[in-house]
Design a protein around this motif. Sequence first.
Motif, short mmCIF file in Angstrom:
data_model
loop_
_atom_site.label_atom_id
_atom_site.label_comp_id
_atom_site.label_asym_id
_atom_site.label_seq_id
_atom_site.Cartn_x
_atom_site.Cartn_y
_atom_site.Cartn_z
N VAL A 29 -2.45 7.27 -6.54
CA VAL A 29 -1.91 7.10 -5.20
C VAL A 29 -2.56 8.13 -4.31
O VAL A 29 -2.83 9.25 -4.72
CB VAL A 29 -0.37 7.29 -5.21
CG1 VAL A 29 0.20 7.22 -3.81
CG2 VAL A 29 0.27 6.25 -6.09
N SER A 30 -2.84 7.77 -3.08
CA SER A 30 -3.51 8.68 -2.16
C SER A 30 -2.63 9.86 -1.80
O SER A 30 -1.42 9.74 -1.68
CB SER A 30 -3.85 7.93 -0.87
OG SER A 30 -4.69 6.87 -1.16
N GLU A 80 0.85 -1.19 0.00
CA GLU A 80 0.00 0.00 0.00
C GLU A 80 0.88 1.24 0.00
O GLU A 80 1.87 1.30 0.73
CB GLU A 80 -0.89 -0.01 1.24
CG GLU A 80 -1.89 1.11 1.30
CD GLU A 80 -2.77 0.99 2.52
OE1 GLU A 80 -2.62 1.85 3.41
OE2 GLU A 80 -3.58 0.06 2.60
N GLN A 106 -3.16 1.75 -4.04
CA GLN A 106 -3.41 2.98 -3.31
C GLN A 106 -4.05 2.64 -1.98
O GLN A 106 -4.68 1.59 -1.83
CB GLN A 106 -4.29 3.92 -4.10
CG GLN A 106 -5.76 3.49 -4.16
CD GLN A 106 -6.56 4.41 -5.01
OE1 GLN A 106 -6.16 4.73 -6.12
NE2 GLN A 106 -7.69 4.83 -4.52
N ALA A 107 -3.89 3.52 -1.01
CA ALA A 107 -4.52 3.33 0.28
C ALA A 107 -6.03 3.35 0.09
O ALA A 107 -6.57 4.21 -0.58
CB ALA A 107 -4.09 4.43 1.25
N ARG A 136 1.09 5.71 -0.32
CA ARG A 136 0.42 7.01 -0.31
C ARG A 136 1.45 8.13 -0.34
O ARG A 136 2.59 7.94 0.10
CB ARG A 136 -0.52 7.15 0.86
CG ARG A 136 0.16 7.26 2.20
CD ARG A 136 -0.81 7.37 3.34
NE ARG A 136 -1.53 6.13 3.44
CZ ARG A 136 -2.65 5.96 4.11
NH1 ARG A 136 -3.20 6.94 4.74
NH2 ARG A 136 -3.24 4.79 4.14
N ASP A 143 -8.42 6.59 1.33
CA ASP A 143 -8.20 7.95 0.86
C ASP A 143 -8.49 8.07 -0.63
O ASP A 143 -8.22 7.14 -1.38
CB ASP A 143 -6.75 8.37 1.09
CG ASP A 143 -6.37 8.26 2.56
OD1 ASP A 143 -7.10 8.82 3.38
OD2 ASP A 143 -5.38 7.60 2.86
#
Length: 85
Positions: free
Chosen positions: A72-73, A6, A60-61, A8, A64
């Motif tokens: 990507v967050s 994950e 991606q997280a 961000r 968010d």
Amino acid sequence: MAKPVECRIVDMPDGRFAVVAVLASGKVFRRVGLATMAEAGESVEVLRAVMAACGAPLIQAASDPPAPGNGVSLVSLPSRAARRA
């Protein structure tokens, strides 16, 4: 099979950015002090290439919304003054 990582981008209180990657095990890796969002995006793309070579997808997280254009967050952290209040 490799587990997903994950990732961000974090908007730091000092105006710079950081890239945070969290492994499935919970271990956290950070790259801090990136001057621009473009530089943070490049760092994510390098991470994505390395993870693909290892067979581990970069995701991606989930909590968010994605930052524009890179999937990507983007997370904003409060300034130190706001955190003390």
